[in-house]
Design a protein around this motif. Structure first.
Motif, PDB file in Angstrom:
ATOM      1  N   PHE A  82      37.873  58.943  74.226  1.00 27.09           N
ATOM      2  CA  PHE A  82      39.027  60.035  74.495  1.00 27.09           C
ATOM      3  C   PHE A  82      40.023  58.899  74.257  1.00 27.09           C
ATOM      4  CE2 PHE A  82      42.800  61.812  77.579  1.00 27.09           C
ATOM      5  CZ  PHE A  82      42.741  63.016  76.715  1.00 27.09           C
ATOM      6  N   ILE A  83      40.396  59.126  73.017  1.00 22.28           N
ATOM      7  CA  ILE A  83      41.478  58.300  71.997  1.00 22.28           C
ATOM      8  C   ILE A  83      42.630  58.396  72.720  1.00 22.28           C
ATOM      9  CG2 ILE A  83      43.075  58.741  69.648  1.00 22.28           C
ATOM     10  CD1 ILE A  83      40.391  59.941  68.884  1.00 22.28           C
ATOM     11  N   ALA A  84      43.270  59.069  73.367  1.00 19.10           N
ATOM     12  CA  ALA A  84      44.353  58.494  73.720  1.00 19.10           C
ATOM     13  C   ALA A  84      44.190  57.270  74.569  1.00 19.10           C
ATOM     14  CB  ALA A  84      45.337  60.315  74.365  1.00 19.10           C
ATOM     15  N   CYS A  85      43.423  57.563  75.903  1.00 13.86           N
ATOM     16  CA  CYS A  85      43.153  56.249  76.849  1.00 13.86           C
ATOM     17  C   CYS A  85      43.159  55.298  75.843  1.00 13.86           C
ATOM     18  CB  CYS A  85      41.974  56.725  77.424  1.00 13.86           C
ATOM     19  SG  CYS A  85      41.602  57.955  77.998  1.00 13.86           S
ATOM     20  N   SER A  86      42.342  55.542  74.985  1.00 12.47           N
ATOM     21  CA  SER A  86      42.374  53.433  73.696  1.00 12.47           C
ATOM     22  C   SER A  86      44.110  53.490  73.377  1.00 12.47           C
ATOM     23  CB  SER A  86      41.616  53.593  72.951  1.00 12.47           C
ATOM     24  OG  SER A  86      40.469  53.820  73.463  1.00 12.47           O
ATOM     25  N   PHE A  87      45.020  54.331  73.031  1.00 15.62           N
ATOM     26  CA  PHE A  87      46.263  54.393  73.126  1.00 15.62           C
ATOM     27  C   PHE A  87      46.814  53.043  74.133  1.00 15.62           C
ATOM     28  CE2 PHE A  87      45.027  56.409  68.826  1.00 15.62           C
ATOM     29  CZ  PHE A  87      46.062  55.278  67.604  1.00 15.62           C
ATOM     30  N   TRP A  88      46.518  54.215  75.232  1.00 18.62           N
ATOM     31  CA  TRP A  88      47.752  53.481  76.214  1.00 18.62           C
ATOM     32  C   TRP A  88      46.883  52.551  76.372  1.00 18.62           C
ATOM     33  CZ3 TRP A  88      45.403  58.363  79.943  1.00 18.62           C
ATOM     34  CH2 TRP A  88      45.797  59.494  79.366  1.00 18.62           C
ATOM     35  N   LEU A  89      45.649  52.560  76.844  1.00 18.50           N
ATOM     36  CA  LEU A  89      45.375  51.258  76.966  1.00 18.50           C
ATOM     37  C   LEU A  89      46.154  49.932  75.755  1.00 18.50           C
ATOM     38  CD1 LEU A  89      44.006  48.407  77.714  1.00 18.50           C
ATOM     39  CD2 LEU A  89      41.122  48.674  76.701  1.00 18.50           C
ATOM     40  N   ALA A  90      46.152  50.197  74.929  1.00 18.45           N
ATOM     41  CA  ALA A  90      46.784  49.505  73.385  1.00 18.45           C
ATOM     42  C   ALA A  90      48.148  49.117  74.183  1.00 18.45           C
ATOM     43  CB  ALA A  90      46.891  49.640  72.194  1.00 18.45           C
ATOM     44  N   HIS A  91      49.380  50.281  74.825  1.00 21.65           N
ATOM     45  CA  HIS A  91      50.465  50.291  75.268  1.00 21.65           C
ATOM     46  C   HIS A  91      50.689  49.257  76.436  1.00 21.65           C
ATOM     47  CE1 HIS A  91      53.394  53.254  76.415  1.00 21.65           C
ATOM     48  NE2 HIS A  91      54.135  52.627  76.412  1.00 21.65           N
ATOM     49  N   ALA A  92      49.286  49.392  76.843  1.00 21.26           N
ATOM     50  CA  ALA A  92      49.509  48.808  78.409  1.00 21.26           C
ATOM     51  C   ALA A  92      49.306  47.233  77.875  1.00 21.26           C
ATOM     52  CB  ALA A  92      48.730  49.229  79.503  1.00 21.26           C
ATOM     53  N   LEU A  93      48.843  46.906  77.864  1.00 16.84           N
ATOM     54  CA  LEU A  93      48.773  45.063  76.621  1.00 16.84           C
ATOM     55  C   LEU A  93      49.988  44.574  76.526  1.00 16.84           C
ATOM     56  CD1 LEU A  93      45.021  45.506  75.641  1.00 16.84           C
ATOM     57  CD2 LEU A  93      45.665  44.313  77.227  1.00 16.84           C
ATOM     58  N   ALA A  94      50.538  45.796  75.183  1.00 14.80           N
ATOM     59  CA  ALA A  94      51.421  45.470  75.155  1.00 14.80           C
ATOM     60  C   ALA A  94      52.963  45.167  76.023  1.00 14.80           C
ATOM     61  CB  ALA A  94      52.530  46.027  73.512  1.00 14.80           C
ATOM     62  N   LEU A  95      53.002  45.714  76.512  1.00 14.15           N
ATOM     63  CA  LEU A  95      53.909  45.755  77.507  1.00 14.15           C
ATOM     64  C   LEU A  95      53.492  44.602  78.767  1.00 14.15           C
ATOM     65  CD1 LEU A  95      54.494  49.478  78.931  1.00 14.15           C
ATOM     66  CD2 LEU A  95      55.500  48.032  77.518  1.00 14.15           C
ATOM     67  N   LEU A  96      52.778  44.199  78.494  1.00 11.33           N
ATOM     68  CA  LEU A  96      51.959  43.124  79.411  1.00 11.33           C
ATOM     69  C   LEU A  96      52.156  41.406  78.259  1.00 11.33           C
ATOM     70  CD1 LEU A  96      48.882  44.320  81.293  1.00 11.33           C
ATOM     71  CD2 LEU A  96      51.052  43.626  82.485  1.00 11.33           C
ATOM     72  N   GLY A  97      52.807  42.082  77.754  1.00 12.82           N
ATOM     73  CA  GLY A  97      53.166  40.187  76.814  1.00 12.82           C
ATOM     74  C   GLY A  97      51.694  39.822  75.876  1.00 12.82           C
ATOM     75  N   ARG A  98      50.841  41.175  75.700  1.00 13.83           N
ATOM     76  CA  ARG A  98      49.387  40.587  75.284  1.00 13.83           C
ATOM     77  C   ARG A  98      49.186  41.446  73.833  1.00 13.83           C
ATOM     78  NH1 ARG A  98      45.447  41.481  80.481  1.00 13.83           N
ATOM     79  NH2 ARG A  98      43.758  40.379  78.491  1.00 13.83           N
ATOM     80  N   GLU A 100      49.046  40.042  70.564  1.00 12.80           N
ATOM     81  CA  GLU A 100      48.502  40.677  69.879  1.00 12.80           C
ATOM     82  C   GLU A 100      46.632  41.102  70.740  1.00 12.80           C
ATOM     83  OE1 GLU A 100      46.691  39.524  66.497  1.00 12.80           O
ATOM     84  OE2 GLU A 100      48.599  38.706  66.766  1.00 12.80           O
ATOM     85  N   ARG A 101      46.343  41.493  71.214  1.00 16.58           N
ATOM     86  CA  ARG A 101      45.376  42.086  71.370  1.00 16.58           C
ATOM     87  C   ARG A 101      45.729  43.280  71.300  1.00 16.58           C
ATOM     88  NH1 ARG A 101      41.873  42.163  77.614  1.00 16.58           N
ATOM     89  NH2 ARG A 101      40.658  43.359  76.964  1.00 16.58           N
ATOM     90  N   SER A 102      46.788  43.135  71.744  1.00 21.62           N
ATOM     91  CA  SER A 102      47.328  45.077  71.651  1.00 21.62           C
ATOM     92  C   SER A 102      47.618  45.744  69.981  1.00 21.62           C
ATOM     93  CB  SER A 102      48.717  45.429  71.984  1.00 21.62           C
ATOM     94  OG  SER A 102      49.440  46.583  71.718  1.00 21.62           O
ATOM     95  N   ARG A 103      48.247  44.517  69.468  1.00 18.29           N
ATOM     96  CA  ARG A 103      47.866  44.864  67.547  1.00 18.29           C
ATOM     97  C   ARG A 103      47.103  45.164  67.421  1.00 18.29           C
ATOM     98  NH1 ARG A 103      52.887  43.981  65.347  1.00 18.29           N
ATOM     99  NH2 ARG A 103      53.312  42.591  67.050  1.00 18.29           N
ATOM    100  N   ARG A 104      45.697  44.227  67.589  1.00 12.65           N
ATOM    101  CA  ARG A 104      44.195  45.053  66.798  1.00 12.65           C
ATOM    102  C   ARG A 104      43.776  45.933  67.251  1.00 12.65           C
ATOM    103  NH1 ARG A 104      43.666  39.489  68.760  1.00 12.65           N
ATOM    104  NH2 ARG A 104      42.226  39.687  69.819  1.00 12.65           N
ATOM    105  N   LEU A 105      43.741  46.094  69.124  1.00 16.79           N
ATOM    106  CA  LEU A 105      43.590  47.273  69.615  1.00 16.79           C
ATOM    107  C   LEU A 105      43.948  48.019  68.795  1.00 16.79           C
ATOM    108  CD1 LEU A 105      41.172  49.009  70.854  1.00 16.79           C
ATOM    109  CD2 LEU A 105      42.907  48.354  72.713  1.00 16.79           C
ATOM    110  N   PHE A 106      45.944  48.522  67.831  1.00 18.91           N
ATOM    111  CA  PHE A 106      46.098  49.457  67.729  1.00 18.91           C
ATOM    112  C   PHE A 106      45.734  48.931  66.748  1.00 18.91           C
ATOM    113  CE2 PHE A 106      49.923  51.239  65.857  1.00 18.91           C
ATOM    114  CZ  PHE A 106      49.870  52.403  66.484  1.00 18.91           C
ATOM    115  N   GLU A 107      45.743  48.425  65.621  1.00 18.13           N
ATOM    116  CA  GLU A 107      44.918  48.973  64.394  1.00 18.13           C
ATOM    117  C   GLU A 107      43.594  49.297  64.328  1.00 18.13           C
ATOM    118  OE1 GLU A 107      46.243  44.717  62.194  1.00 18.13           O
ATOM    119  OE2 GLU A 107      48.107  45.770  62.565  1.00 18.13           O
ATOM    120  N   ARG A 108      42.531  48.723  64.711  1.00 20.67           N
ATOM    121  CA  ARG A 108      41.910  49.447  65.184  1.00 20.67           C
ATOM    122  C   ARG A 108      41.448  51.026  65.028  1.00 20.67           C
ATOM    123  NH1 ARG A 108      37.060  51.082  64.238  1.00 20.67           N
ATOM    124  NH2 ARG A 108      35.556  51.171  65.758  1.00 20.67           N
ATOM    125  N   LEU A 109      42.465  51.488  66.310  1.00 22.96           N
ATOM    126  CA  LEU A 109      42.337  52.882  66.916  1.00 22.96           C
ATOM    127  C   LEU A 109      42.992  53.787  65.154  1.00 22.96           C
ATOM    128  CD1 LEU A 109      43.629  51.989  70.617  1.00 22.96           C
ATOM    129  CD2 LEU A 109      41.177  53.122  69.333  1.00 22.96           C
TER     130      LEU A 109
END
Length: 158
Positions: A82-98, A100-109
């Motif tokens: 479910f693509i939206a859930c993967s973007f939700w994870l990228a969003h949550a990682l960014a809010l948690l201060g992570r 770089e990991r968020s950006r990598r996932l976001f670009e992959r998606l």
């Protein structure tokens, strides 16, 4: 069912108790002080209930968060991701201060988009293709929310 098997849903004027099986076993309309039109919770199914369920039973699916599997290629099973859930994870990682990991996932998606930049509901990791409803508003709203969480903020060096 036990009382803990119910959820209360309402609109500040009335409410319904909905069971795990999807049955509405208690409901007063149009207000809280109205008589109950469904009261199976108190008197059994003959007191009235409403149930929406597959005729031949159904299958139960589950989702779980696995921190080590935040890349879409890690998903196993018969359904697409479910693509939206993967973007939700990228969003949550960014809010948690992570970030770089968020950006990598976001670009992959983002690389999953089609030639005009649209996303569907799901991504099939076996075939490498988008599946499900197309285009999917939830997926696109999730892109926007994740991008906003990753956007540089005034006064920062991001």
């Amino acid at each position: 069912m036990r009382i803990e098997d119910y959820a209360l849903i309402g609109d500040m004027h009335t409410a319904a108790l909905v069971g795990r099986d999807g049955s509405v076993d208690w409901l007063c309309l149009p207000r809280f002080d109205s008589g109950a039109c469904f009261a199976a919770l108190l008197g059994g199914p003959s007191a009235g209930r409403w149930l929406l369920a597959p005729a031949g039973g159904g299958t139960c699916t589950g989702r779980r968060y696995r921190p080590e599997a935040d890349d879409v290629d890690e998903r196993q099973g018969g359904e697409g991701v479910f693509i939206a859930c993967s973007f939700w994870l990228a969003h949550a990682l960014a809010l948690l201060g992570r970030r770089e990991r968020s950006r990598r996932l976001f670009e992959r998606l983002l690389s999953l988009r089609n030639d005009v930049g649209l996303l569907s509901e799901e991504y099939d990791v076996r075939t490498g293709r988008q599946t499900g409803n197309f285009p999917q508003a939830y997926s696109h709203i999730s892109v926007v929310n994740a991008a906003r969480a990753l956007a540089p903020r005034a006064g920062t060096s991001d």
